[in-house]
Every structure is written in C-alpha cells, then in structure tokens.
Design a protein around this motif. Sequence first.
Motif, short mmCIF file in Angstrom:
data_model
loop_
_atom_site.label_atom_id
_atom_site.label_comp_id
_atom_site.label_asym_id
_atom_site.label_seq_id
_atom_site.Cartn_x
_atom_site.Cartn_y
_atom_site.Cartn_z
N PHE A 138 60.61 15.08 -41.83
CA PHE A 138 59.87 16.34 -41.97
C PHE A 138 60.76 17.53 -41.64
CE2 PHE A 138 57.58 19.66 -39.63
CZ PHE A 138 56.81 20.18 -40.68
N LEU A 139 61.53 17.43 -40.56
CA LEU A 139 62.41 18.54 -40.18
C LEU A 139 63.48 18.80 -41.22
CD1 LEU A 139 62.85 17.93 -36.34
CD2 LEU A 139 61.55 19.75 -37.47
N PHE A 140 63.95 17.75 -41.87
CA PHE A 140 64.95 17.95 -42.92
C PHE A 140 64.37 18.78 -44.08
CE2 PHE A 140 67.02 16.50 -46.87
CZ PHE A 140 68.32 16.90 -46.60
N GLY A 141 63.18 18.40 -44.52
CA GLY A 141 62.53 19.17 -45.58
C GLY A 141 62.17 20.57 -45.13
N TRP A 142 61.72 20.71 -43.89
CA TRP A 142 61.38 22.03 -43.35
C TRP A 142 62.62 22.91 -43.23
CZ3 TRP A 142 56.94 24.38 -43.15
CH2 TRP A 142 56.77 25.49 -42.32
N PHE A 143 63.76 22.32 -42.90
CA PHE A 143 65.00 23.08 -42.81
C PHE A 143 65.42 23.61 -44.18
CE2 PHE A 143 69.71 23.07 -42.97
CZ PHE A 143 69.95 24.06 -42.02
#
Length: 226
Positions: free
Chosen positions: A156-161
């Motif tokens: 999730f954090l990768f996509g949010w980044f």
Amino acid sequence: MMTQEPLPAIYPRPYTPNHRLSVGVPQFSNVFAEQIKHDKLPRPTYDRTKRIRFLPPFLALILRSTYFLVALCIVLVIPVLQLVFGIVYRDQCPINVYIPIYLIVTGACGIAAIGLTIVIVIAFVCCIKQDSIAGSCISGCVIGAVVFFIFIMSFFLFGWFIAGNVWVFGAKTTVNFEKENSPYYCHKTLYEFAFWIIIVTYILMVVSCCVSCCRACFQSLTTLKA
C-alpha cells in the motif's frame, strides 16, 4: 613314621559367559553410581538462550541490538513530522487537497510500521529469554503475524508513494505561494516539506541499494578467497 594324606584334587572351575571376577576389582556399576552420588561426573549444561532458526543471523543480530532501537526512535521523528505538517496545513493547499492527505496517511503508516517493528524487537528478545517451548512459540507467532502485516502494508505504501509523486511534482510548475485566494495556492512550508521528503526518500533508496550491492560483492569476494 607318619604318612601324608594325599591332597584333594583341584579341578579348574568351568568358565561361564556370565562369570565376572569380583575379587580385588570394584564393580563398574558401583563406581559409576558412587561418582554420580558425589557429583563427580560432569553434567550436561542447558543453554537457556533460545535461537530463532527461521531468521538470518545478521537479522537476528540487528534485532538484539540496542542501537537498532535507538535508530528506530530517531527515524520515528520523520513520520511524526509528516503527520503534524499534514494536519496543521490540511486546508491550506487548494491546488491539490491530496498533498496534505498524502502526508497524513504516510506519517500515520510510518508511525504504525515503526511501532510494529518495535513490537518485533520486544517479541524477539522475549523469545530469546523464554525458558519454555510454549513461550517461544507464542513469541514466534507474534513476530510472524507482525512481519506479515508490515509486508502487506508495504505494498500500500509503495502505491501511495507513487500517488504522492504525481500530486506533488504535478503541481511544481503551477503552484503559487503568495496569493492565498488563488486556486493554485499552497502553503510554502507544506509543499516544500512534502517535496523534500520525497527527494530524501529517493536518496535513501539509492544509498540502501548501493550498500546492499557493496555488501553482496564483499561477501562474494570473501567466499572466493576462502
């Protein structure tokens, strides 16, 4: 004249497999029992230190290190600042309202990730100090569950980044820091903080990749020399 009576004939005692000599030689079982009684034999020592076999040795060493906890506390400052800046300037970026939201979500997830990592360290230390198999299994299950949750959250954090990159860099050419009534306005502190946080993230990624490559090369050279 006295006559000597003939001596009785002495026949050799027949040998039997179960026959044991006991005259002048102590029985082995008695000596062994006597030594055990007086605690003269070395007893096997029990190592109470529990080792987690499913973790690499270098990772186990890191988790047991006090410096790792100190580093986590220092790194915790970054997501806390992200959360604070996002909340304080939430309504002061009309050019893209998702920029402060990006900071809020990133900061909250960063705090959660670091907090869960601290839980892993505590569970690992408890697993080492446990003297029972049940305690070690419980600590191992806690570590596995937390690692799985962090692994899922990292996607999730990768996509949010990536989304944050689009929102922040997409407003770079049209952002206005002076006119608060302009639809292109964004608070300068908020925008620059979000911008440089992304730049620092890229720098850390490059540095970590370089360190990993150097470490792999060093291990390969060490293996070849050996």
